[in-house]
Scaffold this motif. Structure first.
Motif, PDB file in Angstrom:
ATOM      1  N   UNK A 269     120.854  35.676   1.259  1.00  0.00           N
ATOM      2  CA  UNK A 269     119.543  35.751   1.914  1.00  0.00           C
ATOM      3  C   UNK A 269     118.386  35.892   0.962  1.00  0.00           C
ATOM      4  N   UNK A 270     118.601  36.597  -0.157  1.00  0.00           N
ATOM      5  CA  UNK A 270     117.519  36.700  -1.145  1.00  0.00           C
ATOM      6  C   UNK A 270     118.117  36.354  -2.501  1.00  0.00           C
ATOM      7  N   UNK A 271     117.415  35.542  -3.275  1.00  0.00           N
ATOM      8  CA  UNK A 271     117.827  35.241  -4.642  1.00  0.00           C
ATOM      9  C   UNK A 271     116.555  34.890  -5.382  1.00  0.00           C
TER      10      UNK A 271
ATOM     11  N   UNK B 157     124.601  47.395  -8.614  1.00  0.00           N
ATOM     12  CA  UNK B 157     125.190  46.708  -7.472  1.00  0.00           C
ATOM     13  C   UNK B 157     125.335  47.738  -6.363  1.00  0.00           C
ATOM     14  N   UNK B 158     124.770  47.452  -5.207  1.00  0.00           N
ATOM     15  CA  UNK B 158     124.887  48.376  -4.079  1.00  0.00           C
ATOM     16  C   UNK B 158     125.539  47.645  -2.916  1.00  0.00           C
ATOM     17  N   UNK B 159     126.654  48.188  -2.461  1.00  0.00           N
ATOM     18  CA  UNK B 159     127.331  47.622  -1.296  1.00  0.00           C
ATOM     19  C   UNK B 159     127.043  48.483  -0.090  1.00  0.00           C
ATOM     20  N   UNK B 160     126.561  47.844   0.953  1.00  0.00           N
ATOM     21  CA  UNK B 160     126.107  48.578   2.132  1.00  0.00           C
ATOM     22  C   UNK B 160     126.882  48.108   3.358  1.00  0.00           C
ATOM     23  N   UNK B 161     127.545  49.059   4.008  1.00  0.00           N
ATOM     24  CA  UNK B 161     128.248  48.753   5.251  1.00  0.00           C
ATOM     25  C   UNK B 161     127.393  49.216   6.409  1.00  0.00           C
TER      26      UNK B 161
ATOM     27  N   UNK C 193     125.482  43.042   0.231  1.00  0.00           N
ATOM     28  CA  UNK C 193     125.594  43.353  -1.193  1.00  0.00           C
ATOM     29  C   UNK C 193     124.281  43.041  -1.877  1.00  0.00           C
ATOM     30  N   UNK C 194     123.724  44.071  -2.501  1.00  0.00           N
ATOM     31  CA  UNK C 194     122.458  43.935  -3.228  1.00  0.00           C
ATOM     32  C   UNK C 194     122.789  43.958  -4.710  1.00  0.00           C
ATOM     33  N   UNK C 195     122.421  42.911  -5.433  1.00  0.00           N
ATOM     34  CA  UNK C 195     122.566  43.041  -6.872  1.00  0.00           C
ATOM     35  C   UNK C 195     121.204  42.922  -7.533  1.00  0.00           C
TER      36      UNK C 195
ATOM     37  N   UNK D  91     116.798  39.854  -7.934  1.00  0.00           N
ATOM     38  CA  UNK D  91     117.390  40.518  -6.772  1.00  0.00           C
ATOM     39  C   UNK D  91     118.158  39.485  -5.972  1.00  0.00           C
ATOM     40  N   UNK D  92     119.416  39.799  -5.706  1.00  0.00           N
ATOM     41  CA  UNK D  92     120.242  38.953  -4.843  1.00  0.00           C
ATOM     42  C   UNK D  92     120.757  39.793  -3.699  1.00  0.00           C
ATOM     43  N   UNK D  93     120.671  39.262  -2.505  1.00  0.00           N
ATOM     44  CA  UNK D  93     121.261  39.952  -1.354  1.00  0.00           C
ATOM     45  C   UNK D  93     122.150  38.972  -0.611  1.00  0.00           C
TER      46      UNK D  93
END
Ligand code: YK8
Length: 177
Positions: free
Chosen positions: A4-6, A90-94, A111-113, A124-126
């Motif tokens: 969605x975001x890059x 790196x943040x992984x969000x459930x 996943x946000x990197x 930023x990548x989501x």
């Protein structure tokens, strides 16, 4: 999954992390504009494996005619620091939405990197995945995915553009982050 975001921002990796994953003015404003309320946070807490985790609870206002007007949600966030030290996260969000139809079938993983590219630039990548706890009927699965993708797209489009405004406001508003 879907990306969605890059995008590269003129914001340092560390500051990007603070904007998105602490109680920053930016995030509070963003959540308010998404009509998310009754926010509760736990602080970031290290676990035994060198990761850190925190949990958010809130209520979201939904504008989807198939669903009730609100749902409570829980976000479990896990932070993995990258091997470039402070420069990558790196943040992984459930995300569990508790009060929508078929809520016991699915949840979402975002996943946000955040990768530092220089002192004041990061990428930023989501990307996100819809995951299943039990296998739904084909038609229900289609329903869940269509509604999840469109809700997520709307959410992250706004996040992407508000970050662009933040980038242009030349770093004056992080005092409270
Ligand atoms: C987080 C995924 C699905 C859910 C919703 C459910 C419809 C179910 C329809 C039936 C309303 C902030 C979403 C979009 C609500 C918002 C969630 C957000 C954007 C008929 C099957 C909330 C990221 C996030 C993850 C999942 C999103 C839900 O930070 O369509």
């Amino acid at each position: 999954g879907k990306l969605y975001i890059n995008r590269v921002y003129h914001i340092s990796a560390e500051r990007m992390f603070q904007l998105l994953f602490t109680q920053s003015r930016f995030m509070l404003n963003f959540m308010t504009s998404r009509k998310m309320f009754d926010l509760e946070y736990t602080p970031w807490q290290p676990d035994s494996n060198g990761k850190q985790t925190r949990t958010l609870n809130y209520t979201i206002t939904i504008n989807n005619p198939l669903v009730g007007k609100f749902t409570t949600a829980t976000e479990k966030q896990v932070l993995y620091k990258g091997n470039q030290g402070e420069q990558s996260y790196l943040v992984e969000v459930e995300v569990l939405t508790h009060d929508v139809p078929y809520h016991d079938y699915f949840y979402t993983v975002n996943k946000y990197s955040i990768i530092g590219m220089s002192q004041d630039k990061c990428r930023l990548r989501v990307c996100t995945d819809v995951k299943y706890r039990k296998q739904p009927w084909g038609l229900v699965k289609t329903f869940i995915e269509r509604n999840s993708w469109s809700g997520l797209e709307d959410y992250f489009k706004q996040m992407e553009s508000e970050l662009m405004m933040e980038e242009n406001s030349s770093g004056s508003s992080l005092a409270e982050a």
